[in-house]
Enzyme design. Structure first.
Site, PDB file in Angstrom:
ATOM      1  CG  ASP A 136     -63.290 -60.240  -8.307  1.00 13.16           C
ATOM      2  OD1 ASP A 136     -63.590 -60.952  -7.329  1.00 13.16           O
ATOM      3  OD2 ASP A 136     -64.018 -59.328  -8.710  1.00 13.16           O
ATOM      4  CG  ASN A 157     -54.886 -51.218  -4.909  1.00 16.62           C
ATOM      5  OD1 ASN A 157     -53.742 -51.667  -4.856  1.00 16.62           O
ATOM      6  ND2 ASN A 157     -55.746 -51.579  -5.839  1.00 16.62           N
ATOM      7  CG  ASP A 168     -48.942 -52.860  -9.054  1.00 15.20           C
ATOM      8  OD1 ASP A 168     -50.169 -52.997  -9.277  1.00 15.20           O
ATOM      9  OD2 ASP A 168     -48.284 -51.879  -9.432  1.00 15.20           O
ATOM     10  CD  GLU A 201     -60.156 -55.982  -8.591  1.00 20.51           C
ATOM     11  OE1 GLU A 201     -61.158 -55.618  -7.961  1.00 20.51           O
ATOM     12  OE2 GLU A 201     -59.527 -55.230  -9.351  1.00 20.51           O
TER      13      GLU A 201
END
Length: 389
Positions: A261, A269, A278, A304
């Site tokens: 991840d 974010n 994204d 993620e």
């Protein structure tokens, strides 16, 4: 007066050609049975039927039971959709002339949903089939929605209604020609009109078959794909990891699993917005797809978190690939977000492993990579020494 048979009013060779076209375009089995239970056309039966069900007395008797009871069930139904006792779906409609059945059209050997592997495995064992070959045959059975089958059967009800009407009129025309030339000319006009309708219907079959083929491909792709990243999803992961586990049990080389991840992805974010996050996920997946081998599967687990399933790959080889991925990601510059890093855990399927135990070990390895400072690769085998597995 003796009622005409299906052979009397329809050219079976021409009809077989149309059915071949339909089968090749859509991939479903097609059959036409006359009123005396003789197969006039039989195309594309699935391997699971020809190589297994029809080869054993018990399973063959179930197939024959379905055929023998069709006339009974279709006496008061427009069409019948029924499960074969051997586990496949079939549909049938009566081919009518003057409201009387002169034959039956079958569309069959498909599933409405992904196969229940446990059910078919038990069936293979109970009937003495080779389990791997039988499940492979099951996997080749097309999966088609109930709505799509309903649409097809409604079309064929109209199609055969038109076909039998034209065939009956052609027969009437031939009889009428013996009486008067005038009747012949009138019937030729009608035949011309009906032939034009038939040609239009055949064009409709071609368009429908092409649309069906394209739609089925799209549905199959969407069913196993994560829309955002265009990687595989959990459904595909579940299928693939069970398949690789079975291959390992059959003597093939064990497989390995990488779980990774993005480090501090929440900060991306929070700072740049979810749209930027994204874009990072999309670009990261494109980068990693260029690093893995053909046949390796990149799967989005959630958020993620991702898996890379590596068939026929030992732990050290998987670890080397994971390290290369880590380095390439660290060197990449992402629009807006700049540089990011990933942490990776690696594990190999071992003797006695279940899928759950493998997933726990690779998840623990990823956790250890993060505990060690992130931007790390940690191999699941090292967990034995630390006592965390």
């Amino acid at each position: 007066m003796v009622e005409p048979t299906l052979r009397d009013i329809i050219d079976i060779d021409d009809l077989r050609g149309m059915m071949c076209f339909f089968h090749e375009a859509v991939g479903l089995s097609v059959g036409i049975l006359d009123a005396d239970n003789h197969w006039l056309i039989s195309l594309g039966w699935q391997d699971i039927c020809t190589e297994f069900h029809r080869g054993r007395q018990e399973t063959r008797s179930k197939c024959l039971l379905c055929e023998a009871r069709i006339q009974e069930y279709l006496t008061d139904k427009e069409y019948l959709s029924y499960p074969c006792p051997n586990g496949l779906m079939e549909t049938a409609i009566p081919i009518l002339l003057n409201a009387q059945p002169i034959g039956y059209f079958f569309l069959g050997q498909f599933l409405h949903e992904q196969p229940d592997v446990d059910f078919f495995r038990r069936q293979a064992i109970a009937n003495g089939f080779n389990v791997a070959s039988y499940l492979a045959a099951v996997d080749r059975v097309p999966v088609v929605s109930r709505q799509r089958i309903d649409d097809l059967m409604r079309f064929f009800i109209r199609f055969f209604g038109l076909l039998t009407r034209i065939g009956a009129e052609n027969q009437q025309r031939r009889l009428a020609e013996l009486e008067t030339q005038e009747a012949k000319e009138q019937l030729e006009v009608r035949v011309h009109e009906r032939t034009r309708e038939l040609n239009d219907a055949l064009l409709e079959v071609g368009d429908l078959a092409a649309q069906l083929s394209e739609t089925l491909q799209q549905v199959e792709h969407l069913a196993v794909t994560d829309i955002l990243t265009d990687t595989y999803n959990r459904r595909k992961f579940d299928e693939a990891i069970r398949y690789e586990q079975q291959r390992t049990r059959e003597g093939h080389q064990p497989f390995s699993l990488i779980m990774y991840d993005i480090d501090y992805f929440k900060k991306v974010n929070d700072r740049f917005g979810h749209s930027c996050g994204d874009l990072v996920l999309k670009r990261l997946c494109r980068l990693i797809r260029g690093l893995v081998r053909q046949g390796d599967l990149l799967i989005r687990w959630g958020g993620e978190e991702f898996f890379i399933l590596l068939p026929g790959t030992l732990l050290n080889e998987a670890g080397q690939l994971a390290e290369r991925i880590r380095q390439e990601v660290a060197a990449e510059v992402f629009p807006q977000a700049g540089s990011i890093t990933i942490s990776l855990g690696v594990a190999q399927l071992r003797d006695g492993d279940s899928i759950d135990s493998l997933l726990k070990r690779v998840d623990d390895a990823l956790y250890q990579a993060k505990q060690n400072g992130r931007n790390q690769v940690f191999l699941g085998s090292e967990l034995l020494a630390t006592g965390t597995c």
